[in-house]
Design an enzyme around this catalytic site. Sequence first.
Site, PDB file in Angstrom:
ATOM      1  N   GLY B   7       0.848  -1.190   0.000  1.00 39.22           N
ATOM      2  CA  GLY B   7       0.000   0.000   0.000  1.00 39.22           C
ATOM      3  C   GLY B   7       0.875   1.228   0.000  1.00 39.22           C
ATOM      4  O   GLY B   7       1.401   1.632   1.030  1.00 39.22           O
ATOM      5  N   ALA B  10       0.486   7.808   0.989  1.00 37.71           N
ATOM      6  CA  ALA B  10       1.406   8.750   1.640  1.00 37.71           C
ATOM      7  C   ALA B  10       2.283   8.061   2.682  1.00 37.71           C
ATOM      8  O   ALA B  10       3.506   8.218   2.690  1.00 37.71           O
ATOM      9  CB  ALA B  10       0.603   9.888   2.295  1.00 37.71           C
ATOM     10  N   ASN B 102      -4.670   2.985  10.044  1.00 39.74           N
ATOM     11  CA  ASN B 102      -5.451   3.787  10.987  1.00 39.74           C
ATOM     12  C   ASN B 102      -6.480   2.962  11.728  1.00 39.74           C
ATOM     13  O   ASN B 102      -6.996   1.979  11.204  1.00 39.74           O
ATOM     14  CB  ASN B 102      -6.223   4.876  10.233  1.00 39.74           C
ATOM     15  CG  ASN B 102      -5.342   6.042   9.871  1.00 39.74           C
ATOM     16  OD1 ASN B 102      -4.527   6.490  10.666  1.00 39.74           O
ATOM     17  ND2 ASN B 102      -5.501   6.532   8.648  1.00 39.74           N
ATOM     18  N   LYS B 184      -4.002   7.596  19.386  1.00 38.66           N
ATOM     19  CA  LYS B 184      -4.017   8.248  18.083  1.00 38.66           C
ATOM     20  C   LYS B 184      -5.429   8.681  17.696  1.00 38.66           C
ATOM     21  O   LYS B 184      -5.622   9.690  17.016  1.00 38.66           O
ATOM     22  CB  LYS B 184      -3.426   7.336  17.005  1.00 38.66           C
ATOM     23  CG  LYS B 184      -3.257   8.110  15.702  1.00 38.66           C
ATOM     24  CD  LYS B 184      -2.482   7.420  14.633  1.00 38.66           C
ATOM     25  CE  LYS B 184      -2.322   8.399  13.467  1.00 38.66           C
ATOM     26  NZ  LYS B 184      -1.948   7.741  12.230  1.00 38.66           N
ATOM     27  N   ASN B 188      -7.399  11.686  15.618  1.00 38.50           N
ATOM     28  CA  ASN B 188      -8.038  11.290  14.350  1.00 38.50           C
ATOM     29  C   ASN B 188      -9.555  11.375  14.369  1.00 38.50           C
ATOM     30  O   ASN B 188     -10.168  11.799  13.385  1.00 38.50           O
ATOM     31  CB  ASN B 188      -7.623   9.866  13.985  1.00 38.50           C
ATOM     32  CG  ASN B 188      -6.408   9.846  13.089  1.00 38.50           C
ATOM     33  OD1 ASN B 188      -6.011  10.879  12.533  1.00 38.50           O
ATOM     34  ND2 ASN B 188      -5.800   8.687  12.946  1.00 38.50           N
ATOM     35  N   ASN B 192     -10.247  14.267  11.683  1.00 37.69           N
ATOM     36  CA  ASN B 192     -10.658  13.656  10.424  1.00 37.69           C
ATOM     37  C   ASN B 192     -12.176  13.716  10.280  1.00 37.69           C
ATOM     38  O   ASN B 192     -12.700  13.987   9.202  1.00 37.69           O
ATOM     39  CB  ASN B 192     -10.174  12.201  10.351  1.00 37.69           C
ATOM     40  CG  ASN B 192      -8.715  12.084   9.956  1.00 37.69           C
ATOM     41  OD1 ASN B 192      -8.382  12.099   8.783  1.00 37.69           O
ATOM     42  ND2 ASN B 192      -7.825  12.000  10.930  1.00 37.69           N
ATOM     43  N   SER B 255      -6.124  13.192   6.407  1.00 32.59           N
ATOM     44  CA  SER B 255      -6.112  12.196   5.324  1.00 32.59           C
ATOM     45  C   SER B 255      -7.520  11.720   4.949  1.00 32.59           C
ATOM     46  O   SER B 255      -7.821  11.564   3.763  1.00 32.59           O
ATOM     47  CB  SER B 255      -5.240  11.014   5.724  1.00 32.59           C
ATOM     48  OG  SER B 255      -5.723  10.426   6.917  1.00 32.59           O
ATOM     49  N   GLU B 267     -12.110   5.483   5.824  1.00 37.58           N
ATOM     50  CA  GLU B 267     -12.028   4.411   6.822  1.00 37.58           C
ATOM     51  C   GLU B 267     -13.019   4.638   7.967  1.00 37.58           C
ATOM     52  O   GLU B 267     -12.633   4.734   9.138  1.00 37.58           O
ATOM     53  CB  GLU B 267     -10.594   4.313   7.354  1.00 37.58           C
ATOM     54  CG  GLU B 267      -9.596   3.879   6.274  1.00 37.58           C
ATOM     55  CD  GLU B 267      -8.140   4.094   6.661  1.00 37.58           C
ATOM     56  OE1 GLU B 267      -7.346   3.151   6.514  1.00 37.58           O
ATOM     57  OE2 GLU B 267      -7.793   5.214   7.095  1.00 37.58           O
TER      58      GLU B 267
END
Lengths: 301, 301
Positions: B7, B10, B102, B184, B188, B192, B255, B267
């Site tokens: 994968g 980035a 993630n 995290k 996120n 996000n 992202s 996701e």
Amino acid sequence: MKIAIVGSGAIGLYYGALLQRNGHEVAFLMRSDLEVAKRDGVRVIRTDDEFTLDRVAAFGDSEEIGVSDLVIVSIKATANQSLPKMLDPLVDETTQLLTLQNGLGNDQFLKARFPNNKVFGGLCFVCLNRIAPAVVKNFMKGSVSIGPSDGADASEAETLVSVFSEAGVKARFEPDLLGIQWKKLVWNVPFNGLAIAAGGVCTDVIVESPELCSEAKALMEEIMAAANQFGYTFRDGFADYQIEITQPMGPYRPSSMIDFVEGRPVEVEAIWGEPLRQAKAAGVAMPKLEMLYALLKRICK
Amino acid sequence: MKIAIVGSGAIGLYYGALLQRNGHEVAFLMRSDLEVAKRDGVRVIRTDDEFTLDRVAAFGDSEEIGVSDLVIVSIKATANQSLPKMLDPLVDETTQLLTLQNGLGNDQFLKARFPNNKVFGGLCFVCLNRIAPAVVKNFMKGSVSIGPSDGADASEAETLVSVFSEAGVKARFEPDLLGIQWKKLVWNVPFNGLAIAAGGVCTDVIVESPELCSEAKALMEEIMAAANQFGYTFRDGFADYQIEITQPMGPYRPSSMIDFVEGRPVEVEAIWGEPLRQAKAAGVAMPKLEMLYALLKRICK
């Protein structure tokens, strides 16, 4: 009765047309639909009938209308700052004012401008879309609840109820205007709000998604808790009932969602901001409404 | 060390390039960027330096790569169902697997497929955007925290940490992988998520809006309460610190927001759905995350 309709969107067109059909002298204050209404009249489409008023008194300036017996305010609450200029020529000391606007704070706004006049608030539990200039489509006849703003006379509110009833509108007198304003928010806050925040969806998407439907009900519970704090109570199962009455509407587009997708101002403060502020000031926790309001304030910017 | 990057978005491009620059034999499994990477190599742009690897081993099929010492999984979690087919040719009994994906549940997914291999999870606290095919831009170097999935050996995780450290990446060993995965999510989940739900905005809009920033912090509090339930604790002021580190990022596009606005899968389950389910199962109330998840599930459909 000389009636001025200030703001001829779906609500103004619909009730104005029904009142004119029942013999009242109705003047529509219009902007975008003015030329079409002058040429073609106003058309109302309902599930079981439709009619066109070939001739309507449509105006672009309230100076041309002059003093009226009743002024029905159905302009968007986002345009309230322009209201005094529109209303002044329509109002003398005997004029009654009825706001059919969404959300909280609109009747207080009128009362502050016209402290010596009778001010009423009306809540329209109805499904309407303005589907073309001067054409309004009705999906559910619903009802109008009318009550006096602070200091107005209950018996005069009952007379206003008759004006609507005689025009074929199911109307009822509601002594507790603030209560019914909160009651209407029980539907408007979740469905108008989630329809926008979920990306511009219709009500069927909300009731059919387990997650969105659960959020809609949680928002309703917050609104009902706030309304309780202001003295308004609900019968058991009221939130479930809101879902039940929304199901048969199918892919209905709530008015704020239409405003949003068509790039018009959305009544974010009247429907979400003011209730959130009033509820929080009264000590009611509103975690869901806070999130929804934060998103809508940005999305509808 | 022979390292396969599965994968090459980035994250995969960035760490793969740094590892190759430090002398490892890196193979990039690619799809959309394959031809460009074969022709032009991989380019990394950072605030204080930039470099191009003119020659990279880029492949479209993992059969061409063969068994590797270390497999770094950096594919989107939305594509996990395709992983076994990609991974099987890369893995023998000595291969180590490191997921940099993630959200929650990814290391368990690998462990279930390769129960006899060493599986590790790595959390990248970093700002990266793939700004063109095989070109990755780094906005904040950040760090990588690596820990063993259930049953893996802590000392081997420490060896992996060295692999990254020696390549110039600030890396640390974290014995509690689940804890850092929750940690995290503290960034996120709100950034996000709100970036998408608020209409596709950058992080500066969130930190500068009082309402959105307040919602971001409330989401963080929910995530931290859930992490507490799983034994992970945070120092005082951790939520405020997340806001502080986000401010200097300026108009950063998280992202998931980039995925969303560019029409790629988001996701939703790994970042919002799985944490919500795990937290609720552990008895943690998550009113804000419920609302955000309900909206994202629909918006990102």
